[in-house]
Enzyme design. Sequence first.
Site, PDB file in Angstrom:
ATOM      1  N   CYS A 104      26.372   5.431   7.187  1.00 32.66           N
ATOM      2  CA  CYS A 104      25.962   6.692   6.576  1.00 32.66           C
ATOM      3  C   CYS A 104      26.691   7.909   7.115  1.00 32.66           C
ATOM      4  O   CYS A 104      26.367   9.034   6.737  1.00 32.66           O
ATOM      5  CB  CYS A 104      24.461   6.880   6.724  1.00 32.66           C
ATOM      6  SG  CYS A 104      23.505   5.571   5.929  1.00 32.66           S
ATOM      7  N   GLU A 147      29.350   3.630   1.619  1.00 34.21           N
ATOM      8  CA  GLU A 147      29.246   2.190   1.870  1.00 34.21           C
ATOM      9  C   GLU A 147      29.013   1.467   0.556  1.00 34.21           C
ATOM     10  O   GLU A 147      28.680   0.300   0.537  1.00 34.21           O
ATOM     11  CB  GLU A 147      28.161   1.882   2.888  1.00 34.21           C
ATOM     12  CG  GLU A 147      26.788   2.387   2.526  1.00 34.21           C
ATOM     13  CD  GLU A 147      25.790   2.051   3.622  1.00 34.21           C
ATOM     14  OE1 GLU A 147      25.712   2.852   4.564  1.00 34.21           O
ATOM     15  OE2 GLU A 147      25.128   1.023   3.549  1.00 34.21           O
ATOM     16  N   ARG A 169      11.405  13.834  14.103  1.00 39.30           N
ATOM     17  CA  ARG A 169      11.242  13.511  15.518  1.00 39.30           C
ATOM     18  C   ARG A 169      12.481  13.935  16.330  1.00 39.30           C
ATOM     19  O   ARG A 169      12.363  14.470  17.426  1.00 39.30           O
ATOM     20  CB  ARG A 169      10.957  12.021  15.718  1.00 39.30           C
ATOM     21  CG  ARG A 169      10.347  11.732  17.089  1.00 39.30           C
ATOM     22  CD  ARG A 169      10.219  10.258  17.404  1.00 39.30           C
ATOM     23  NE  ARG A 169       9.521   9.528  16.354  1.00 39.30           N
ATOM     24  CZ  ARG A 169       9.592   8.197  16.199  1.00 39.30           C
ATOM     25  NH1 ARG A 169      10.335   7.469  17.009  1.00 39.30           N
ATOM     26  NH2 ARG A 169       8.941   7.594  15.229  1.00 39.30           N
ATOM     27  N   THR A 205      16.619  -0.314  14.719  1.00 45.61           N
ATOM     28  CA  THR A 205      17.389   0.785  14.145  1.00 45.61           C
ATOM     29  C   THR A 205      16.939   2.138  14.692  1.00 45.61           C
ATOM     30  O   THR A 205      17.628   3.130  14.520  1.00 45.61           O
ATOM     31  CB  THR A 205      17.242   0.836  12.596  1.00 45.61           C
ATOM     32  OG1 THR A 205      15.856   1.008  12.281  1.00 45.61           O
ATOM     33  CG2 THR A 205      17.763  -0.421  11.936  1.00 45.61           C
ATOM     34  N   ASP A 225       0.847  -1.182   0.000  1.00 44.70           N
ATOM     35  CA  ASP A 225       0.000   0.000   0.000  1.00 44.70           C
ATOM     36  C   ASP A 225       0.896   1.249   0.000  1.00 44.70           C
ATOM     37  O   ASP A 225       1.491   1.593   1.019  1.00 44.70           O
ATOM     38  CB  ASP A 225      -0.900  -0.035   1.239  1.00 44.70           C
ATOM     39  CG  ASP A 225      -1.877   1.127   1.261  1.00 44.70           C
ATOM     40  OD1 ASP A 225      -1.670   2.114   0.515  1.00 44.70           O
ATOM     41  OD2 ASP A 225      -2.857   1.043   2.032  1.00 44.70           O
ATOM     42  N   HIS A 250      20.816  13.297   9.833  1.00 45.00           N
ATOM     43  CA  HIS A 250      20.804  12.192   8.865  1.00 45.00           C
ATOM     44  C   HIS A 250      19.344  11.801   8.616  1.00 45.00           C
ATOM     45  O   HIS A 250      18.521  11.829   9.532  1.00 45.00           O
ATOM     46  CB  HIS A 250      21.597  10.998   9.387  1.00 45.00           C
ATOM     47  CG  HIS A 250      21.466   9.798   8.487  1.00 45.00           C
ATOM     48  ND1 HIS A 250      21.789   9.841   7.164  1.00 45.00           N
ATOM     49  CD2 HIS A 250      20.993   8.530   8.727  1.00 45.00           C
ATOM     50  CE1 HIS A 250      21.547   8.660   6.608  1.00 45.00           C
ATOM     51  NE2 HIS A 250      21.065   7.852   7.541  1.00 45.00           N
ATOM     52  N   ASN A 294      17.054   8.374   0.730  1.00 44.44           N
ATOM     53  CA  ASN A 294      18.225   8.380   1.613  1.00 44.44           C
ATOM     54  C   ASN A 294      19.483   8.024   0.815  1.00 44.44           C
ATOM     55  O   ASN A 294      19.661   6.877   0.435  1.00 44.44           O
ATOM     56  CB  ASN A 294      17.994   7.347   2.729  1.00 44.44           C
ATOM     57  CG  ASN A 294      19.209   7.169   3.615  1.00 44.44           C
ATOM     58  OD1 ASN A 294      20.146   7.966   3.582  1.00 44.44           O
ATOM     59  ND2 ASN A 294      19.180   6.114   4.422  1.00 44.44           N
ATOM     60  N   LYS A 319      10.640  10.772   8.795  1.00 44.60           N
ATOM     61  CA  LYS A 319      10.098  10.756  10.167  1.00 44.60           C
ATOM     62  C   LYS A 319      11.174  10.917  11.227  1.00 44.60           C
ATOM     63  O   LYS A 319      11.011  11.663  12.189  1.00 44.60           O
ATOM     64  CB  LYS A 319       9.379   9.431  10.406  1.00 44.60           C
ATOM     65  CG  LYS A 319       7.986   9.425   9.830  1.00 44.60           C
ATOM     66  CD  LYS A 319       7.074   8.608  10.703  1.00 44.60           C
ATOM     67  CE  LYS A 319       5.630   9.046  10.558  1.00 44.60           C
ATOM     68  NZ  LYS A 319       4.707   7.997  11.025  1.00 44.60           N
TER      69      LYS A 319
END
Lengths: 384, 343, 122
Positions: free
Chosen positions: B112, B80, B242, B200, B28, B233, B265, B238
Site C-alpha cells: 500500500c 498492487e 491509534r 499485521t 455481525d 495509511h 481501504n 482504528k
Amino acid sequence: MRRVAVVGVGQSKFGELWDKGFRDIVLEAGREALEDADLEGKEIEAIFVGNMSGGRYLGQEHIAALIADYAGLAEFGIPATRVEAADASGGLAVRQAYMAVASGMHDIVIAAGAEKVTDVGDPMEILSASVDIEWERFVGGNLPALYAIIARLHMETFGTTEEDLALVSVKNHRNGALNPKAQFRREIRVEDILNSPYVAEPLKLLDCASVSDGAAAVILASEDVAKKITDTPVFIEACTQSSDYLALQSRKDILSMKSVVKAARDAYRLADVGPEDIQVAEVHDSFTIAEILAYEDLGFAEKGKGVELIREGVTEIGGKIPVNPSGGLKACGHAVGATGVRQIVELTLQLRGEAGNRQVDAEKGLALNIGGTGATAVVSVLGR
Amino acid sequence: MIGIVSYGSYIPKFRIKVEEIARVWGEDAKKIKGGLGVHEKSVPDVDEDTATIGVEAAREAVKRAGIDPEEIGAVFVGSESHPYAVKPTATIVGEALGVGNDYYAADLEFACKAGTAGMQICFSMVKAGMIKYGLAIGADTSQARPGDALEYAAAAGGAAFIIGKDPIAEIEATYSFTSDTPDFWRRDLQPYPSHGGRFTGQPAYFRHVISAARGLMERYSYKTEDFDYAVFHMPNAKFPVRAARMLGFSDEHIGQGLVVRAIGNAYSGSSLLGLAATLDVAEPDERVLLVSFGSGAGSDAFALRVTDKIKEFEREPKVWDKIERKVYVDYAIYLKHRRKIKA
Amino acid sequence: MVPRSWRKIRYRYDVRGSYCENCGNYHYPPRNFCPTCRRKGKLVETLFPEEGRVVSYTVVREKEPYIIALIELDNGARVLSQLSCEPGEVKIGMRVKKAFRRYGEDGEDGIIHYGTKFVPVD
C-alpha cells in the site's frame, strides 16, 4: 448503352439449409435460372457473383471461379467475377452484369448471389463486419445496434412507435407465408413482435431479419437476344449505385440514407419515372426501421411520414404500392449476398405475372439493396 | 522549493455496505463496523481498473495544474492491482494524458505504499534537475477473498500528485523506515492476498508507521505540535487513530483525511486520498504529516508545508464531495463488478 | 490484432480528431483528407471537447448489456461511444462527459483494450 432484359430467374429456398452446402445452393439457383430462360450453360458469356464473405462464412475465397467450375462452365473458361459490398453484394452483381450487357461487351450474362452462413462462425457477427470495424464495432456497435440508434432517433423525432415498426414485420411475414421459397412462412401478430426479446433497444428479435443461407440467380440479355429467347422479357430500365460515409458518426443526418436518396434519384431519372410510377417494390428490410426509412428515402412518403404508409396499409399486397410482396428480408431470410439478386427474381416474377398467390398488379417495379447501414445502396427499376 | 504542484483524485461511484457483506457471510455487522470503523467501501465499475482510476485522477491533476502534459517528465504508478503482471500501467497513463514519449516511467509495487514511493522518486528527480514535473499515482482496485476479513475494507480509488517547483505544498522532508516483515503478501498467480491476521498490527503497521514518523521528526527536528494535520495509511479506521494518539495527535488532526470510514481501504490510494482530502481544506503555512504503510514492510513519512499558491488553486470537487456521490450495490452486483462472477 | 489496436491508441485513449483549418469542420476518427475541401483542406490533429450531448442511443441486450450512443461533442463532431451508466438514466439530449474506461480484452491472456466512454454530467 443497350437495353437489358431479365430472361431467366432462379432461387434456392432460403433458410437454415443444414443438408446443403454452398455449391449445392448456388447450382440449384443457377440451374433454375437456365431452365427458366431455356438456355444452356455454354451460352453464358460471363458470371458475376455477389458474395459478402466467403472468407469468413466458409473460409473459402475465390468464390466466382468455384461457382463457374461447379456450374460446369470450367471448360468454357468464361470470366467469373465476385463483387462485394456487404449485404448489397447481390445488387452489385446484378449491376455489374447489367453494365456488361448494356455496354455491348457481352450478350448473355448471369448474375448470381449466394451466401452460406450456417457452417462457420456467428452469422450476425460476420454481417456486422459491414460497419466500421475499428470505430463502430470496437465500441460494441454491431449492425442491430446501429440500426437501433437510427430507430430511436426516428421515434424521438417523428413519433414513430415500436408498434409501427412491428407492423412492417407483420406485413412481411404475412407476405412470406405466400412465398414457397421464404424461410418463415408463418404469420405473426404485433404482440409477438412486441413480446420478443430486445436485441438492441428499441429493436426486438422479430424486428430483425435472420441471417440465412440462400442463393439466387438472374440471367440478363441484350434486348435483341432477349426477344429471341423469351416472350416475357422484363427490362432493367435503370440500375444505379451510390455510396456514403461508412460510419454513422461521419454522417450529418442519420435519419436519411444519402446513398439511397441519390441512387433512387439517379434511377428515376434514367428510367424516366418518378416514385409515384412505382407499383411494386422490394426493399432492404434487414431491420423494420430500414423499411420505413426506405419509404421516405425512395420518395414514397415525405421524411418522417413513412409510418403512415404502413399504418394505412398502402404497402400491403393489394395496397397502392405493395412493398416486399416476397416477404422481404424479414420473412424470406437475409441470405446476405443473395438478397439483392433475390429481389430482382421477385420483381421479375411479379412483372411477368408469375408470382402465384402473392401476385400484385404492376408494370413498374423497384428494388433497393443496402450494404451495412447504408454506405452502399443499389437501386434498380424494372419494367415489362 | 519543491513539492506538490497539483493533485487529483478518483473514487468509483459504487459502494457496498458492511451490513450487506456481513449478511452474506452470516457475520455481525455491528461488531465488524465497531472493530474496523468502516461503514461502507467503494466498488469499481466493471470497466474500471487501476489504469482507468489512475488516468482519471491524473487528468484532474493535470487540468488543475494548468500545465502542458508534455512538461511531465516522469510517470510512476504505484499499485498492487496493476492490470497486467508484465506490461506497465504507467505507459497507459502517459499515453492517455498525452505526455508524449520523452518521459521516465515505471510501475511500482510495495503493497500500500507504492504511491508514496513514486512521490519520493519524483521529488528526487525534480531536485536533481532531471525533470520539470513528475507524476506519482497511487491507485488500486484491491481484491479480497470472499468471506475474508479483508473483504469488508478492500476498496478502489486513487490519487495523483504532480511534483515540481513552485508548489502548493512544499515537501520539506521525507524519510522511510523499512524492514523485511511478511505481514501481508500475494504470491505470483494467486488471485487473493494472504495475511498474518493480528501479526499485521504491532510488528508491521504500528512499528513502521511510528518509526517513520518519529524518524522524520528526529532527523529534521519536528515536533508533533509543528503539524496541523496528520494522514496515515488506513487499512481500517482504528489503526490510524491509534497511531495518531501514539504520536500525540488528536482526532481533529486526522479527521479530515480519515476517508476510510466512508470508502474503505483503497490500498496504494489510501493515504494519498487522505492527503488529497486534507489539502482540499488546508490553508497556507499549515503543515501536514503524511505517513504511508506498505506491507512487507515499510513506511514513507513526509513533512508538507502548504504555500500561498494554494489560494488560487482549483480544489473543487473535493474528495469528500466525491465520497458523497454514490450508488449502493448489493453483494451479487459487487461480485459482478469485481469480475468474481462472469456471464 | 495487436498492431491494429495499437495504432489507434492515441485516438481512443482520448478523443483526438482532425480539424480542417480551411473549412472549420471537425472529424472523428481523424482523417488525413478533408471530405469537404478535398485537396485544399488543411488538416491538423486536435483534442476534442470533453463534453457533449446524446444524439441517440441503444441498449445492446447481450449477456452483459451495454449502452452505445451517438454523441455530438461541443465542437459539433459526432462520436460513437459506450455510455457507462444505468440504461434507465439515458435520454436523448442528455449531457455527457468523457471517461477513460476498459473496453474489453482479447481473452484472459490477451491485451486489454482501453478507450474513451462517456458518463452523465452530474
